[in-house]
Design a protein around this motif. Structure first.
Motif, PDB file in Angstrom:
ATOM      1  N   SER A  40     106.991  -5.469  61.956  1.00  6.72           N
ATOM      2  CA  SER A  40     106.758  -6.909  61.981  1.00  6.72           C
ATOM      3  C   SER A  40     107.552  -7.499  60.831  1.00  6.72           C
ATOM      4  CB  SER A  40     105.264  -7.215  61.833  1.00  6.72           C
ATOM      5  OG  SER A  40     104.785  -6.757  60.597  1.00  6.72           O
TER       6      SER A  40
ATOM      7  N   TRP B 288     100.063  -9.815  63.932  1.00  8.90           N
ATOM      8  CA  TRP B 288      98.995 -10.151  62.988  1.00  8.90           C
ATOM      9  C   TRP B 288      99.387 -11.276  62.044  1.00  8.90           C
ATOM     10  CZ3 TRP B 288      99.074  -9.519  57.649  1.00  8.90           C
ATOM     11  CH2 TRP B 288     100.211  -8.898  57.152  1.00  8.90           C
ATOM     12  N   MET B 289     100.689 -11.365  61.706  1.00  8.23           N
ATOM     13  CA  MET B 289     101.123 -12.437  60.806  1.00  8.23           C
ATOM     14  C   MET B 289     100.953 -13.790  61.481  1.00  8.23           C
ATOM     15  SD  MET B 289     103.008 -11.172  57.935  1.00  8.23           S
ATOM     16  CE  MET B 289     104.730 -11.577  57.822  1.00  8.23           C
ATOM     17  N   LEU B 290     101.173 -13.819  62.797  1.00  2.00           N
ATOM     18  CA  LEU B 290     100.974 -15.054  63.545  1.00  2.00           C
ATOM     19  C   LEU B 290      99.504 -15.462  63.490  1.00  2.00           C
ATOM     20  CD1 LEU B 290     102.503 -17.036  65.475  1.00  2.00           C
ATOM     21  CD2 LEU B 290     101.664 -15.652  67.345  1.00  2.00           C
ATOM     22  N   LEU B 292      97.368 -14.636  61.258  1.00  2.00           N
ATOM     23  CA  LEU B 292      97.067 -15.015  59.881  1.00  2.00           C
ATOM     24  C   LEU B 292      97.472 -16.460  59.637  1.00  2.00           C
ATOM     25  CD1 LEU B 292      96.030 -13.677  57.274  1.00  2.00           C
ATOM     26  CD2 LEU B 292      98.387 -13.318  56.620  1.00  2.00           C
ATOM     27  N   GLY B 293      98.662 -16.832  60.114  1.00  2.00           N
ATOM     28  CA  GLY B 293      99.134 -18.201  59.952  1.00  2.00           C
ATOM     29  C   GLY B 293      98.220 -19.192  60.647  1.00  2.00           C
ATOM     30  N   ILE B 294      97.816 -18.859  61.890  1.00  2.00           N
ATOM     31  CA  ILE B 294      96.928 -19.756  62.635  1.00  2.00           C
ATOM     32  C   ILE B 294      95.596 -19.899  61.908  1.00  2.00           C
ATOM     33  CG2 ILE B 294      95.665 -20.051  64.791  1.00  2.00           C
ATOM     34  CD1 ILE B 294      98.000 -18.619  66.184  1.00  2.00           C
ATOM     35  N   PHE B 296      94.958 -19.507  58.807  1.00  2.00           N
ATOM     36  CA  PHE B 296      95.140 -20.259  57.573  1.00  2.00           C
ATOM     37  C   PHE B 296      95.134 -21.764  57.858  1.00  2.00           C
ATOM     38  CE2 PHE B 296      98.226 -21.694  54.175  1.00  2.00           C
ATOM     39  CZ  PHE B 296      97.266 -21.751  53.203  1.00  2.00           C
ATOM     40  N   LEU B 297      95.916 -22.160  58.865  1.00  2.00           N
ATOM     41  CA  LEU B 297      95.982 -23.586  59.185  1.00  2.00           C
ATOM     42  C   LEU B 297      94.627 -24.112  59.636  1.00  2.00           C
ATOM     43  CD1 LEU B 297      99.232 -24.747  60.916  1.00  2.00           C
ATOM     44  CD2 LEU B 297      98.502 -24.850  58.561  1.00  2.00           C
TER      45      LEU B 297
ATOM     46  N   VAL C  96      99.043 -27.381  50.629  1.00  2.00           N
ATOM     47  CA  VAL C  96      98.701 -26.062  51.148  1.00  2.00           C
ATOM     48  C   VAL C  96      98.840 -26.049  52.673  1.00  2.00           C
ATOM     49  CG1 VAL C  96      96.787 -24.467  51.420  1.00  2.00           C
ATOM     50  CG2 VAL C  96      97.236 -25.455  49.204  1.00  2.00           C
ATOM     51  N   PHE C  97      98.519 -27.170  53.293  1.00  2.00           N
ATOM     52  CA  PHE C  97      98.661 -27.257  54.747  1.00  2.00           C
ATOM     53  C   PHE C  97     100.122 -27.077  55.161  1.00  2.00           C
ATOM     54  CE2 PHE C  97      99.617 -29.884  58.478  1.00  2.00           C
ATOM     55  CZ  PHE C  97      98.791 -29.287  59.412  1.00  2.00           C
ATOM     56  N   GLY C 100     101.168 -23.514  54.749  1.00  2.00           N
ATOM     57  CA  GLY C 100     100.732 -22.681  55.862  1.00  2.00           C
ATOM     58  C   GLY C 100     101.529 -22.950  57.121  1.00  2.00           C
ATOM     59  N   LEU C 101     101.894 -24.216  57.309  1.00  2.00           N
ATOM     60  CA  LEU C 101     102.671 -24.582  58.488  1.00  2.00           C
ATOM     61  C   LEU C 101     104.029 -23.881  58.466  1.00  2.00           C
ATOM     62  CD1 LEU C 101     102.438 -26.510  60.916  1.00  2.00           C
ATOM     63  CD2 LEU C 101     103.744 -28.160  59.592  1.00  2.00           C
ATOM     64  N   PHE C 103     104.759 -21.090  57.097  1.00  2.00           N
ATOM     65  CA  PHE C 103     104.478 -19.690  57.419  1.00  2.00           C
ATOM     66  C   PHE C 103     104.309 -19.529  58.934  1.00  2.00           C
ATOM     67  CE2 PHE C 103     101.344 -16.219  57.744  1.00  2.00           C
ATOM     68  CZ  PHE C 103     101.989 -15.250  57.026  1.00  2.00           C
ATOM     69  N   LEU C 104     103.522 -20.438  59.524  1.00  2.00           N
ATOM     70  CA  LEU C 104     103.222 -20.336  60.954  1.00  2.00           C
ATOM     71  C   LEU C 104     104.471 -20.571  61.801  1.00  2.00           C
ATOM     72  CD1 LEU C 104     100.982 -19.964  63.041  1.00  2.00           C
ATOM     73  CD2 LEU C 104     100.726 -22.423  63.079  1.00  2.00           C
ATOM     74  N   GLU C 107     106.583 -17.499  61.939  1.00  2.00           N
ATOM     75  CA  GLU C 107     106.012 -16.484  62.827  1.00  2.00           C
ATOM     76  C   GLU C 107     106.155 -16.891  64.285  1.00  2.00           C
ATOM     77  OE1 GLU C 107     105.106 -13.522  61.985  1.00  2.00           O
ATOM     78  OE2 GLU C 107     105.683 -14.091  59.964  1.00  2.00           O
ATOM     79  N   ALA C 108     105.942 -18.181  64.554  1.00  2.00           N
ATOM     80  CA  ALA C 108     106.036 -18.645  65.931  1.00  2.00           C
ATOM     81  C   ALA C 108     107.459 -18.467  66.451  1.00  2.00           C
ATOM     82  CB  ALA C 108     105.614 -20.110  66.029  1.00  2.00           C
TER      83      ALA C 108
END
Lengths: 419, 413, 316
Positions: A40, B288-290, B292-294, B296-297, C96-97, C100-101, C103-104, C107-108
């Motif tokens: 990953s 899992w990182m995805l 984790l991100g979800i 967190f948000l 922080v939001f 996190g965004l 980061f997301l 990943e997305a």
């Protein structure tokens, strides 16, 4: 093995989404082998490609033919180290906890070094529970030289061996009068730079090193400023140890600037790189590797590649040495009728093995470094039977060096455990 | 009475930590305990900055990493017999170096709080992370530095060959560090840190230098981050650049925030949750990182005070004795919500899977068939609908459980 | 030497103007809403990926138009349904939001497009050298990049200073309550500015994708640099962001192009050190080697000596 069952039940209750990499043979207790690479994160494509290759090799050679050691299947256990030294340590503990004693690992010399040190310490402190490291790709010479270990075997040629071949090839090209070295600012880049200068100085003292540049790894947005320096230095050729996105960006910038010089590399193919460079890189990019690319010499290996492509249409056999390492490992197990790392290690020492390409591989006992023929291939679309990234482009091998000519001295002083 | 109550909490905390290996002492479990121990100190030290001092830092890993590097170098010195003392003091060495670094950097970065401080911390973090790759002598480049922990004198015959022996050292350090960090919040300096966080001007009016108060919090925070770094060095016997870069700084922010910034126990919760997710979830899913991100948000959006805040929300109901009235409404909402999660995760995993047959919770799903997909979508949407339908009854139950007839009490933050 | 200087300047301009496209949106968003949007560079990455997917089907030019629009809509949705909700919990929660965004989104992107480098190509029509100087080509596409960025700068400046909406925006920056009292829908203006800011970032991604390679790490490489620019230029100052972008672009370009380092300085001073000196790494350091960290050095220095930045006039 028994004690931690509780925590495992607990965790599997808590966390859903179990993925099992299991094979269909369940008759006998499987021989479990760990595959620890990034699965990953940013480097995942190389790791997952490797995982597919080792799983395919295990199924193709053994599991579909009744297993090994009298009917035991091979089970590959995937461990995701995210190419991080810290995560490698955590996953190593998991491997030990699950009783895994053989670990395949290839990506990043930093990770390989960490694993090497960790395994040495673990084996010294826990006699009877030793772990064996099968390094199929990390090329930092130190792993089979100053930091060599009885528990580490390398199945890829190390950086200096590869550079030896590459500089031989460069030395034959009389058009090259000047060379530009550019690399990532870390140990491998340093090894490439130091040894290129040393070897070219021996082989072609007339080649002038017109640049020796280091850039931070993975932080350069745009390589054009570097290419400007290359152009103004008047270099006839460029050599680089870059990999991943740094490799693609560098090659693209060189091509975009209209600079028409050969680029000598280690990692400029597969996993999206070949497709991204495409037509612009034809006859410009060359890389050094083991196991010859197109034309494939034997029918057996052609069959193997076709079978792999049939099972994994979006992947290529990027690292044939994974299959070689697995085959040699199994040969050692069969020879000793044992899965004990100590026995396997002794049997692997000085083993000679013929790969699918009909190429003999010798695992030197003194430092656990494998030797086999090395090749230099060019990025092209002519004469490509097996392309990369389904792009029509691929590697064509045009220069070959026999195994015995790749042998180099080693400073390894191996400490052998006594039993 | 209150004293005894407080003391018993601390004793229980120590006992739980010391008893953990009795519960399960496999190498894997011990490895997770050790990660938690390190993360708890680190996250608590971060909360001293952000939660209590109001200083948002994007470079807190610097003190963790620097402490760890010095600790590893001390281990190496032990190997070459330059120094000789029991390795249980190694975290202190890391802590002192973290403190030293914090004194130096804090001397110019704590002038201002807010955005200026956040940006300086980001800049310093990036500078030191980049320098760590350039100054190979001390930082060892991308491979880092490594030292063997077994060269120190044995402690009561223990030579620290096994991780579980390190765990007991770590547990004691976690206890000591937590006690001291808690005591810090009770000192005038800790109280003033809160005051300066909330209103620096008023704090100045009553004669405190806001800058000085911030500086003290900052240094204390650096000390404890360094102790965490030293523990890391003891546990893994190596440290690399990644332990002081922005990713590590980001992770500690995540831990503290998910756990709950306003509460002392928040970062401890966050550290435990994130460590568990990191070490267990990643074994089961590439995604899992995805997740984790979800997560967190969603936490930031719906639980702005973190998990600790969520638990503390029930304080009123608990004091009122109406918590049991909430159990059934929660259950009614939880069941469809969990089903929705299962459906959503299943669909994500299915679209990610490359095999034709996908194994999920004991089912064999055909990823190429439209019927499977249709069923999954209907299942997921259906459970989402059921969840949203169940929300009003939960809200009503919540209001009822929290209404206090006479005096309305404010919960403290 | 001259050709190195000329090309270093051109390269610096290309990078600087590209950075400005990101920084302009970021600084506008900050000055209005007080939010330092950590996910800003992620919208830049999204722009590149959307444009890549569109270009596969409909070619580059449609991607140039539609990808920024999609990114802008996404940005507006993030403001409407995410940031506005978090706003109640304070500035730290907003930061922080967005953290996190970012980061997301990374990943997305790996989830939808995979972790590989994407083969996103510049259009054939711009695939020729604009001019050749001292044997080195300057591609037409880079000229196109400069053109687009300059147009955006002029357009943005005119809108903000000359148009009615620009005046309202400027007023909303300093006196949001007064503007609301005058009957303007301030939340709508916020959403619009956030959408336009992210669309600009998306546009930067569209035109940078083919040159700087489209891969999941492209946001991280740029993300913190953009912050540096906004802070150095002065939070909320468009002109400051412009100057700082060019400054950083040129600084990095010149540093890479230069060949000087500590060894030269030591030679000049007549000092020398053994190779095994404990600080050997420091004595052998060169300017090109540290070029990428120069912006952070500049950031720390600016914040210590002039916390308001070059053109800024407020601190928070």
């Amino acid at each position: 093995m028994k004690k931690h069952n509780y925590s495992f039940k607990f965790s599997s209750l808590l966390f859903i989404g179990l993925i099992s990499f299991n094979s269909s043979l369940q008759a006998q207790e499987p021989v479990r082998i760990a595959f620890m690479d990034p699965l990953s994160g940013a480097f995942a494509s190389i790791g997952t490609s490797g995982l597919k290759q080792i799983q395919f090799a295990a199924d193709y050679f053994y599991n579909s033919k009744g297993g090994i050691l009298g009917g035991r299947p091979i089970e590959i256990v995937a461990l995701d180290n995210k190419q991080s030294p810290t995560e490698t340590q955590i996953q190593f503990r998991r491997a030990v906890s699950e009783g895994l004693q053989i670990i395949f690992q290839g990506n990043s010399s930093a990770v390989a070094n960490t694993l090497n040190t960790t395994i040495s310490r673990h084996n010294r402190r826990n006699p009877g529970q030793e772990v064996l490291q099968i390094n199929y790709s990390a090329v930092d010479p130190i792993l089979t030289e100053d930091n060599c270990s009885f528990w580490h075997f390398r199945f890829d040629a190390h950086a200096v061996m590869k550079l030896n071949v590459l500089t031989d090839y460069i030395a034959e090209n009389q058009d090259i009068k000047s060379m530009y070295i550019i690399g990532q600012d870390y140990s491998f880049g340093q090894v490439v730079s130091d040894n290129t200068i040393r070897l070219l100085n021996e082989k072609r003292p007339d080649i002038e090193i017109v640049g020796n540049e280091f850039h931070p790894i993975g932080q350069v947005k745009d390589f054009t400023p570097y290419v400007t320096k290359i152009v103004s230095s008047g270099a006839d050729a460029v050599i680089t140890g870059n990999f991943g996105a740094d490799m693609v960006s560098l090659a693209r910038s060189i091509i975009d600037s209209g600079l028409d010089v050969p680029i000598y590399t280690f990692y400029a193919a597969y996993d999206g790189i070949t497709a991204t460079i495409g037509a612009d890189g034809v006859d410009r990019l060359r890389l050094v590797h083991n196991e010859t690319a197109n034309p494939i010499p034997t029918e057996r290996r052609k069959e193997y590649i076709r079978a792999f492509k049939a099972a994994n249409p979006n992947n290529d056999v990027t690292q044939p040495r994974i299959a070689n390492a697995l085959q040699m490992l199994v040969a050692a197990m069969e020879e000793t009728q044992s899965t004990d790392p100590y026995d396997i290690a002794l049997a692997l020492e000085d083993m000679r093995f013929t790969s699918l390409s009909g190429d003999e591989i010798w695992m030197r006992g003194d430092d656990h470094q494998a030797f086999q023929s090395l090749h230099i291939s060019v990025h092209t679309d002519e004469g490509i039977e097996f392309d990369a990234d389904n792009s029509g482009f691929g590697l064509f091998s045009e220069y070959h060096v026999a195994a015995e000519d790749t042998v180099v001295e080693s400073s390894c002083q191996m400490r052998r455990p006594r039993r | 009475m209150a004293m005894i109550k407080k003391l018993s909490v601390w004793i229980a905390f120590l006992l739980v930590m010391l008893a953990l290996p009795q519960f399960s002492d496999s190498i894997l479990s011990v490895s997770i305990y050790n990660q938690m121990a390190i993360a708890i100190i680190f996250a608590l030290s971060y909360n001293m900055l952000l939660g209590q001092g109001g200083m948002l830092s994007f470079g807190h890993a610097v003190y963790f990493g620097l402490g760890g590097f010095l600790a590893v170098h001390t281990l190496i010195m032990m190997e070459f017999e330059t120094v000789y003392f029991s390795i249980i003091w190694i975290p202190l060495v890391g802590g002192l170096f973290g403190l030293l670094a914090a004194i130096f950097i804090g001397s110019f970065s704590t002038h201002k709080a807010g955005t200026v401080f956040a940006m300086i911390s980001l800049g310093i973090g990036e500078l030191i992370a980049a320098s760590s790759l350039i100054f190979v002598g001390f930082f060892g480049g991308e491979a880092g530095v490594s030292g063997d922990r077994t060269f120190g004198p044995p402690l009561f015959g223990v030579e620290f060959f096994q991780d579980v022996e390190i765990y007991y050292v770590a547990a004691v350090w976690v206890f000591i560090a937590t006690v001291f960090m808690y005591l810090f919040t009770q000192t005038p300096a800790g109280r003033m840190a809160n005051a300066v966080r909330d209103n620096p001007e008023r704090a100045e009016f009553i004669g405190y230098s806001a800058r000085r108060v911030r500086f003290i919090s900052f240094c204390a925070s650096g000390l404890f981050a360094g102790i965490a770094g030293g523990l890391f060095a003891l546990n893994y016997e190596f440290i690399t650049e990644e332990n002081l870069n922005a990713a590590t700084s980001g992770r500690v922010l995540l831990m503290a925030y998910i756990g709950g910034l306003g509460y002392f126990i928040g970062p401890i919760l966050g550290a435990v949750i994130l460590t568990l997710m990191n070490s267990l979830l990643s074994n089961y899913s590439d995604l899992w990182m995805l997740y984790l991100g979800i997560m967190f948000l969603l936490t930031v959006l719906f639980l702005p005070r973190g998990f600790a805040g969520f638990i503390m929300m029930h304080q009123v109901a608990w004091l009122k004795g109406s918590l049991k009235n909430l159990a059934l409404p929660y259950l009614i909402t939880c069941i469809p919500a969990i089903l929705f999660l299962v459906g959503a995760i299943g669909m994500l995993e299915m679209s990610h899977s490359e095999d034709a047959i996908f194994h999920f919770l004991g089912m064999e799903l055909d990823t190429s068939s439209t019927i499977t997909w249709l069923a999954a979508i209907i299942f997921t949407l259906g459970s989402l609908f059921a969840t949203s339908k169940s929300l009003p009854q939960l809200r009503d139950a919540w209001e009822e459980a929290n209404t206090i007839p006479e005096v309305v009490k404010e919960d403290e933050s | 030497m001259l050709e190195v200087f000329i090309f270093a300047t051109l390269n610096g301009l290309v990078t600087g103007l590209l950075l400005f496209m990101l920084a302009s949106g970021l600084t506008l968003i900050f000055s209005m809403m007080g939010v330092l949007n950590f996910a800003h560079a992620s919208f830049y990455m999204l722009g590149a990926y959307f444009a890549y997917s569109i270009s596969l089907q409909f070619g580059f030019w449609l991607g140039l138009i539609f990808a920024p629009l999609i990114v802008g809509c996404l940005g507006a949705a993030v403001e409407r349904y995410g940031l506005r909700r978090v706003h109640e919990s304070g500035h730290v929660a907003e930061l922080v939001f967005t953290f996190g965004l970012a980061f997301l989104i990374e990943e997305a992107i790996q989830f939808f497009w995979g972790p590989d480098t994407k083969n996103y190509q510049s259009p054939d029509i711009l695939d020729f050298p604009l001019f050749t100087l001292f044997g080195q080509e300057f591609s037409a596409y880079r000229g196109f990049m400069i053109g687009v960025s300059v147009l955006i700068f002029i357009g943005l400046f005119r809108v903000l200073t000359r148009s009615r909406i620009g005046i309202i925006i400027q007023a909303a920056i300093t006196h949001p309550n007064t503007v609301a009292n005058l009957g303007h829908n301030v939340p709508l203006i916020f959403m619009g500015v956030f959408g336009v800011g992210t669309a600009l970032a998306g546009l930067a991604g569209v035109i940078a994708g083919p040159v700087l390679t489209t891969f999941p790490g492209m946001a991280i490489v740029l993300g913190s640099i953009v912050f540096v620019i906004v802070v150095i230029g002065g939070l909320g100052s468009l002109a400051g962001a412009f100057i700082a972008s060019l400054l950083i672009g040129l600084l990095q370009s010149y540093a890479i192009a230069s060949d000087v380092g500590m060894p030269d300085l030591l030679n000049f001073l007549g000092v020398s050190f053994e190779r095994d000196h404990p600080l050997n790494d420091l004595w052998t350091m060169t300017l090109p080697q540290i070029a990428p960290i120069l912006p952070f050095l500049l950031l720390v220095l600016v914040l210590i000596f002039r916390p308001t930045g070059l053109m800024g006039n407020r601190e928070e």
